[in-house]
Design a protein around this motif. Structure first.
Motif, mmCIF file in Angstrom:
data_model
loop_
_atom_site.group_PDB
_atom_site.id
_atom_site.type_symbol
_atom_site.label_atom_id
_atom_site.label_comp_id
_atom_site.label_asym_id
_atom_site.label_seq_id
_atom_site.Cartn_x
_atom_site.Cartn_y
_atom_site.Cartn_z
ATOM 1 N N MET A 79 0.828 -1.198 0.000
ATOM 2 C CA MET A 79 0.000 0.000 0.000
ATOM 3 C C MET A 79 0.858 1.241 0.000
ATOM 4 O O MET A 79 2.057 1.201 0.317
ATOM 5 C CB MET A 79 -0.936 0.005 1.217
ATOM 6 N N GLY A 80 0.247 2.356 -0.357
ATOM 7 C CA GLY A 80 0.930 3.639 -0.344
ATOM 8 C C GLY A 80 -0.062 4.738 -0.021
ATOM 9 O O GLY A 80 -1.183 4.478 0.418
ATOM 10 N N THR A 81 0.344 5.985 -0.248
ATOM 11 C CA THR A 81 -0.497 7.139 0.031
ATOM 12 C C THR A 81 -0.785 7.884 -1.261
ATOM 13 O O THR A 81 0.109 8.058 -2.095
ATOM 14 C CB THR A 81 0.192 8.077 1.033
ATOM 15 N N ILE A 82 -2.027 8.320 -1.443
ATOM 16 C CA ILE A 82 -2.420 9.105 -2.601
ATOM 17 C C ILE A 82 -3.115 10.362 -2.098
ATOM 18 O O ILE A 82 -3.813 10.332 -1.084
ATOM 19 C CB ILE A 82 -3.343 8.283 -3.536
ATOM 20 N N ALA A 83 -2.907 11.490 -2.782
ATOM 21 C CA ALA A 83 -3.464 12.762 -2.314
ATOM 22 C C ALA A 83 -3.709 13.671 -3.504
ATOM 23 O O ALA A 83 -3.192 13.463 -4.599
ATOM 24 C CB ALA A 83 -2.511 13.417 -1.319
#
Length: 307
Positions: A1-5
C-alpha cells in the motif's frame, strides 16, 4: 500500500471522492468497508491506497454508492461530476522495522488497516520488548487519533502448536482488540487461511471478552465465546489437517500451567497451510474508534511454536 493525495476544484457542498486503483480491473480504495474519501475544508484530500497500474478519483454526490470492483470507469453524469485518472509510477519504498521476540524476527506494521471495520493507523513506537524480553503492544494517541500496533512473521509456520503467554488482558476496554491470528495476504482462498484468538468485547461492555474463531466468523458454529479472567493466561491452538484445537488456561502453559478456562476443537472449515503468516495486533474496534482511557497496553510474555 501507499499514500495518494490531491486537490478538488469546484466541488459542491456535501460531495465526496471515491478512489479506485487498477490491477487488471478497478478496485475501490482503500478498502471495500471504507470506500469514501472526504474532501477537507481547504479542498485537499488524502488516503491510503493499494498499489496499481492506474489510479482514479471520482467526484460524486453524497448518495453515490460505489461498486467494490469495476471492469471500466463510469462516465461523467448523474451523481458523478468529474473523473480524474493518473498512471501509476514506481512506489516509494517503505521498509518495515524488525523486532526480535521469543526467538523470531517480526515485521512491525506501519500502514493503516481496516481490520475491525475502521481505518486504524499503526505506529512502530507502539511495539517494543523490555529488558526481560517481554513484548509490549500499545494503543496510543497520535496526530490522526488512536494509533495501533501489529507484528507479523515473514514466513509461514504451517501446521503445529502456537502458544501465547499473556500477563493480564482482562482490563482492556470494550473497544480494544488483542488478536493472535494467521493470515494469508496473497490469497483469498480458504478465507485467507485465518485462524483467530481474539480478546475483545467488540464495544459491548456486557459481553464476554474472548473468542476462538475460524473463518468465516458470521457462521455461528465458527465462533466460541468465553470469559478471560484477570491474571496470567496462556492462549494456544494446535493446527492439524482438518482440525484446530484451542485452549485458554491459567498461568504459564509453557511451564506447568493451571486450570483450563476454555477449550474447543473445530473439525469443519479448517484451512490448510499456504502463504499465511502469524500476526499479533492490538487495535480499536468499530468506526467510532472510541476509548475512554488514555490508550491501552498489553504484555505478551512468551511465544512458542512447536511442529
Amino acid at each position: 500500500m501507499g499514500t495518494i493525495a490531491g486537490r478538488v476544484k469546484g466541488a459542491k457542498p456535501g460531495q465526496k471522492l471515491v478512489l479506485y486503483a487498477r490491477g487488471g480491473i478497478w478496485w475501490v480504495q482503500p478498502f471495500t468497508t471504507l470506500p469514501n474519501t472526504e474532501i477537507q475544508p481547504d479542498s485537499t484530500w488524502k488516503s491510503a491506497t493499494h498499489m496499481g497500474t492506474e489510479y482514479a478519483a471520482l467526484l460524486v454526490d453524497r448518495s453515490f454508492a460505489p461498486a467494490p470492483t469495476m471492469p471500466s470507469l463510469p462516465p461523467i453524469g448523474g451523481k458523478i461530476s468529474a473523473v480524474a485518472v493518473v498512471k501509476g509510477g514506481a512506489p516509494e519504498t517503505l521498509t518495515s522495522p524488525t523486532l526480535h521476540f521469543s526467538g523470531y524476527d517480526w515485521k512491525v506494521r506501519l500502514l493503516p488497516s481496516d481490520r475491525g471495520g475502521a481505518a486504524n493507523p499503526y505506529s512502530a513506537k507502539n511495539a517494543w520488548t523490555d529488558d526481560r524480553g517481554r513484548l509490549h503492544l500499545q494503543i496510543s494517541k497520535g496526530a490522526d487519533g488512536w494509533e495501533c500496533a501489529e507484528l507479523s512473521l515473514e514466513r509461514s509456520l504451517g501446521y503445529g502448536s502456537y502458544v501465547f503467554v499473556t500477563r493480564d488482558v482482562a482490563s482492556l476496554e470494550p473497544s480494544s482488540v488483542l488478536g493472535f491470528f494467521t493470515w494469508d495476504d496473497q490469497g483469498v482462498e480458504e478465507n485467507h487461511r485465518e485462524i483467530d484468538i481474539e480478546i475483545s468485547q467488540w464495544g459491548d461492555p456486557g459481553s464476554k471478552n474472548s473468542q476462538f474463531t475460524i473463518q468465516p466468523y458470521y457462521v455461528p458454529v465458527n465462533v466460541v465465546r468465553y470469559l478471560s479472567p484477570p491474571g496470567q493466561i496462556t492462549y494456544s491452538f494446535r493446527w492439524e489437517p482438518g482440525r484446530v484445537s484451542f485452549k485458554a488456561q491459567h498461568g504459564d502453559g509453557l511451564q506447568r500451567g493451571g486450570a483450563v478456562i476454555s477449550e474447543h476443537v473445530f473439525t469443519s472449515g479448517v484451512p490448510s497451510p499456504g502463504g499465511e503468516a502469524l500476526h499479533m495486533n492490538l487495535y480499536v474496534y468499530g468506526k467510532s474508534r472510541t476509548l475512554q482511557r488514555n490508550g491501552a497496553e498489553v504484555v505478551i510474555e512468551k511465544f512458542q511454536y512447536l511442529p
